[in-house]
Scaffold this motif. Sequence first.
Motif, PDB file in Angstrom:
ATOM      1  N   ARG A   1     -43.756  -9.861 -12.589  1.00 30.07           N
ATOM      2  CA  ARG A   1     -45.192  -9.624 -12.799  1.00 30.07           C
ATOM      3  C   ARG A   1     -46.047 -10.359 -11.767  1.00 30.07           C
ATOM      4  O   ARG A   1     -47.074  -9.843 -11.320  1.00 30.07           O
ATOM      5  CB  ARG A   1     -45.588 -10.079 -14.202  1.00 30.07           C
ATOM      6  N   LEU A   2     -45.625 -11.567 -11.378  1.00 30.05           N
ATOM      7  CA  LEU A   2     -46.440 -12.362 -10.456  1.00 30.05           C
ATOM      8  C   LEU A   2     -46.047 -12.173  -8.997  1.00 30.05           C
ATOM      9  O   LEU A   2     -46.770 -12.605  -8.099  1.00 30.05           O
ATOM     10  CB  LEU A   2     -46.343 -13.851 -10.814  1.00 30.05           C
ATOM     11  N   GLY A   3     -44.888 -11.550  -8.761  1.00 28.69           N
ATOM     12  CA  GLY A   3     -44.434 -11.367  -7.383  1.00 28.69           C
ATOM     13  C   GLY A   3     -44.040 -12.684  -6.731  1.00 28.69           C
ATOM     14  O   GLY A   3     -44.233 -12.871  -5.523  1.00 28.69           O
ATOM     15  N   VAL A   4     -43.500 -13.583  -7.520  1.00 35.61           N
ATOM     16  CA  VAL A   4     -43.074 -14.904  -7.037  1.00 35.61           C
ATOM     17  C   VAL A   4     -41.587 -15.054  -7.336  1.00 35.61           C
ATOM     18  O   VAL A   4     -41.111 -14.630  -8.390  1.00 35.61           O
ATOM     19  CB  VAL A   4     -43.877 -16.032  -7.725  1.00 35.61           C
ATOM     20  N   GLY A   5     -40.840 -15.661  -6.413  1.00 39.26           N
ATOM     21  CA  GLY A   5     -39.401 -15.813  -6.577  1.00 39.26           C
ATOM     22  C   GLY A   5     -39.021 -16.602  -7.826  1.00 39.26           C
ATOM     23  O   GLY A   5     -39.744 -17.507  -8.238  1.00 39.26           O
ATOM     24  N   PRO A   6     -37.872 -16.262  -8.431  1.00 41.32           N
ATOM     25  CA  PRO A   6     -37.427 -16.943  -9.658  1.00 41.32           C
ATOM     26  C   PRO A   6     -37.322 -18.457  -9.513  1.00 41.32           C
ATOM     27  O   PRO A   6     -37.623 -19.200 -10.443  1.00 41.32           O
ATOM     28  CB  PRO A   6     -36.057 -16.311  -9.918  1.00 41.32           C
ATOM     29  N   LYS A   7     -36.884 -18.934  -8.351  1.00 42.27           N
ATOM     30  CA  LYS A   7     -36.732 -20.378  -8.149  1.00 42.27           C
ATOM     31  C   LYS A   7     -38.071 -21.100  -8.293  1.00 42.27           C
ATOM     32  O   LYS A   7     -38.163 -22.152  -8.937  1.00 42.27           O
ATOM     33  CB  LYS A   7     -36.125 -20.642  -6.769  1.00 42.27           C
ATOM     34  N   ALA A   8     -39.100 -20.521  -7.683  1.00 47.12           N
ATOM     35  CA  ALA A   8     -40.435 -21.125  -7.773  1.00 47.12           C
ATOM     36  C   ALA A   8     -40.959 -21.043  -9.207  1.00 47.12           C
ATOM     37  O   ALA A   8     -41.591 -21.989  -9.708  1.00 47.12           O
ATOM     38  CB  ALA A   8     -41.399 -20.435  -6.819  1.00 47.12           C
ATOM     39  N   ILE A   9     -40.706 -19.918  -9.882  1.00 48.16           N
ATOM     40  CA  ILE A   9     -41.147 -19.746 -11.264  1.00 48.16           C
ATOM     41  C   ILE A   9     -40.501 -20.790 -12.164  1.00 48.16           C
ATOM     42  O   ILE A   9     -41.169 -21.408 -13.012  1.00 48.16           O
ATOM     43  CB  ILE A   9     -40.817 -18.324 -11.773  1.00 48.16           C
ATOM     44  N   ILE A  10     -39.212 -21.035 -11.977  1.00 51.37           N
ATOM     45  CA  ILE A  10     -38.504 -22.024 -12.789  1.00 51.37           C
ATOM     46  C   ILE A  10     -39.110 -23.418 -12.585  1.00 51.37           C
ATOM     47  O   ILE A  10     -39.246 -24.196 -13.529  1.00 51.37           O
ATOM     48  CB  ILE A  10     -36.993 -22.025 -12.441  1.00 51.37           C
TER      49      ILE A  10
ATOM     50  N   GLU B   1     -30.622 -13.657 -28.756  1.00 43.15           N
ATOM     51  CA  GLU B   1     -29.248 -13.341 -29.173  1.00 43.15           C
ATOM     52  C   GLU B   1     -28.319 -13.099 -27.985  1.00 43.15           C
ATOM     53  O   GLU B   1     -27.108 -13.274 -28.089  1.00 43.15           O
ATOM     54  CB  GLU B   1     -29.256 -12.106 -30.080  1.00 43.15           C
ATOM     55  N   GLN B   2     -28.882 -12.687 -26.855  1.00 43.22           N
ATOM     56  CA  GLN B   2     -28.076 -12.481 -25.643  1.00 43.22           C
ATOM     57  C   GLN B   2     -27.990 -13.745 -24.790  1.00 43.22           C
ATOM     58  O   GLN B   2     -27.570 -13.698 -23.641  1.00 43.22           O
ATOM     59  CB  GLN B   2     -28.675 -11.347 -24.787  1.00 43.22           C
ATOM     60  N   ARG B   3     -28.410 -14.868 -25.372  1.00 41.77           N
ATOM     61  CA  ARG B   3     -28.392 -16.161 -24.698  1.00 41.77           C
ATOM     62  C   ARG B   3     -29.332 -16.194 -23.510  1.00 41.77           C
ATOM     63  O   ARG B   3     -29.163 -16.989 -22.578  1.00 41.77           O
ATOM     64  CB  ARG B   3     -26.961 -16.519 -24.223  1.00 41.77           C
ATOM     65  N   ARG B   4     -30.358 -15.353 -23.529  1.00 39.47           N
ATOM     66  CA  ARG B   4     -31.362 -15.374 -22.476  1.00 39.47           C
ATOM     67  C   ARG B   4     -32.493 -16.302 -22.895  1.00 39.47           C
ATOM     68  O   ARG B   4     -32.926 -16.292 -24.042  1.00 39.47           O
ATOM     69  CB  ARG B   4     -31.899 -13.974 -22.205  1.00 39.47           C
ATOM     70  N   LYS B   5     -32.980 -17.085 -21.949  1.00 40.74           N
ATOM     71  CA  LYS B   5     -34.049 -18.046 -22.230  1.00 40.74           C
ATOM     72  C   LYS B   5     -35.407 -17.387 -22.002  1.00 40.74           C
ATOM     73  O   LYS B   5     -35.652 -16.772 -20.962  1.00 40.74           O
ATOM     74  CB  LYS B   5     -33.898 -19.262 -21.318  1.00 40.74           C
TER      75      LYS B   5
ATOM     76  N   SER C   1     -50.251 -13.705 -23.726  1.00 39.67           N
ATOM     77  CA  SER C   1     -50.167 -12.349 -24.268  1.00 39.67           C
ATOM     78  C   SER C   1     -48.891 -12.153 -25.080  1.00 39.67           C
ATOM     79  O   SER C   1     -48.914 -11.567 -26.157  1.00 39.67           O
ATOM     80  CB  SER C   1     -50.212 -11.321 -23.135  1.00 39.67           C
ATOM     81  N   ARG C   2     -47.789 -12.709 -24.553  1.00 41.27           N
ATOM     82  CA  ARG C   2     -46.509 -12.555 -25.253  1.00 41.27           C
ATOM     83  C   ARG C   2     -45.471 -13.449 -24.592  1.00 41.27           C
ATOM     84  O   ARG C   2     -45.614 -13.812 -23.419  1.00 41.27           O
ATOM     85  CB  ARG C   2     -46.033 -11.102 -25.222  1.00 41.27           C
ATOM     86  N   PRO C   3     -44.393 -13.804 -25.295  1.00 44.09           N
ATOM     87  CA  PRO C   3     -43.300 -14.564 -24.682  1.00 44.09           C
ATOM     88  C   PRO C   3     -42.646 -13.738 -23.565  1.00 44.09           C
ATOM     89  O   PRO C   3     -42.586 -12.514 -23.649  1.00 44.09           O
ATOM     90  CB  PRO C   3     -42.333 -14.803 -25.844  1.00 44.09           C
ATOM     91  N   CYS C   4     -42.141 -14.422 -22.535  1.00 45.73           N
ATOM     92  CA  CYS C   4     -41.535 -13.718 -21.402  1.00 45.73           C
ATOM     93  C   CYS C   4     -40.305 -14.459 -20.903  1.00 45.73           C
ATOM     94  O   CYS C   4     -40.178 -15.676 -21.052  1.00 45.73           O
ATOM     95  CB  CYS C   4     -42.530 -13.609 -20.242  1.00 45.73           C
ATOM     96  N   TYR C   5     -39.408 -13.689 -20.274  1.00 48.80           N
ATOM     97  CA  TYR C   5     -38.253 -14.255 -19.595  1.00 48.80           C
ATOM     98  C   TYR C   5     -38.651 -14.606 -18.164  1.00 48.80           C
ATOM     99  O   TYR C   5     -39.659 -14.113 -17.639  1.00 48.80           O
ATOM    100  CB  TYR C   5     -37.098 -13.255 -19.585  1.00 48.80           C
ATOM    101  N   VAL C   6     -37.828 -15.417 -17.508  1.00 51.74           N
ATOM    102  CA  VAL C   6     -38.108 -15.814 -16.123  1.00 51.74           C
ATOM    103  C   VAL C   6     -38.208 -14.590 -15.227  1.00 51.74           C
ATOM    104  O   VAL C   6     -39.101 -14.488 -14.386  1.00 51.74           O
ATOM    105  CB  VAL C   6     -37.015 -16.774 -15.604  1.00 51.74           C
ATOM    106  N   SER C   7     -37.286 -13.637 -15.406  1.00 51.18           N
ATOM    107  CA  SER C   7     -37.278 -12.433 -14.567  1.00 51.18           C
ATOM    108  C   SER C   7     -38.557 -11.629 -14.737  1.00 51.18           C
ATOM    109  O   SER C   7     -39.091 -11.063 -13.774  1.00 51.18           O
ATOM    110  CB  SER C   7     -36.063 -11.560 -14.889  1.00 51.18           C
ATOM    111  N   GLU C   8     -39.079 -11.573 -15.982  1.00 52.83           N
ATOM    112  CA  GLU C   8     -40.324 -10.843 -16.239  1.00 52.83           C
ATOM    113  C   GLU C   8     -41.498 -11.518 -15.537  1.00 52.83           C
ATOM    114  O   GLU C   8     -42.332 -10.855 -14.906  1.00 52.83           O
ATOM    115  CB  GLU C   8     -40.597 -10.784 -17.741  1.00 52.83           C
TER     116      GLU C   8
END
Length: 228
Positions: free
Chosen positions: A35-44, A62-66, A24-31
Motif C-alpha cells: 500500500r505504501l510502496g516501501v520495501g518490507p525491510k524498511a516497513i519492519i 492461524e497461518q502463523r502470519r504476523k 482502518s484495519r489490522p494489516c500484514y507487513v506485505s499489505e
Amino acid sequence: MDPAKLLDILGNENRRKIIQLLASRPCYVSEISGRLGVGPKAIISHLGLLEQAGLIECSVDEQRRKYFNIANNMRLEVSVSPYAYTVTLHDIDFGKGEKSEAPAEKETPATEDSSAFFLKLSSRLQDLKTRQEELAQMQQQLQAEYTEIMDRCLDSIEKVAMNPVECELLFELLKSETTLAALCYNLRLHPSVINANLIDLAERGFIEYSIKNNQYYWKIRETGVENE
C-alpha cells in the motif's frame, strides 16, 4: 512515554502513513509494504519503532502470519503560541470516567431491529463529533485570550520592573512556578543575581514562595482579581 519522543517518532511520514492505514484495519507487513510502496525491510523497521512506543501491537493468525493493529487509544496535543510551547500526551482509559451514553450491542433490546439500533448509534456518533468541534472552538478561544492577557502582562511588567533581570524573572514566573535552579538555567544567570532580584520582588509584594520537598518554589503572588 515522553510526548516529545513520540512526536519525534511520528515526524516520519511513512510511520504516520502506517498509523493511518492501521487505524482502518489490522494489516500484514506485505499489505503495508504494498500500500505504501516501501520495501518490507524498511516497513519492519518502522513497525518496530511504533511497537516500542506502544502505538501498535502484533498478533499471529492461524497461518502463523504476523499482523499489526493499533494498540492504544491516546491523544497527542501540541500547543504553540508566542508565549508557550507544550506537548502533552493523554492516554484514554475506557475503564475510568463516565460510561458512554451509547448502548452496548449486547444490551440491544430484542424487540429493536438492527437498522434502528444502527441509526441510534450513528446519531450518537454525530453528536460526539459535534461536541468535539465545539471543544476545539473553545480551545481556540482560550488560546486567543491567553495570548491577549500575556501581551497585557508584558506591558505591565515593563512598568513595574526595576531592571531587565526583574523583567525576565516575572515573565518566567507568569508561565509557571519554579525553583531558583531552574531560573538560573533558563536565564543563564548566576544564582546570587537571581536570588537578590527574587528577594527584592518578594519584598515589593510581586512574588512569593512555597516549600515543596525541601525546595523553594517561586511564583507570582496570589491575590484577588480586581474589577477594571
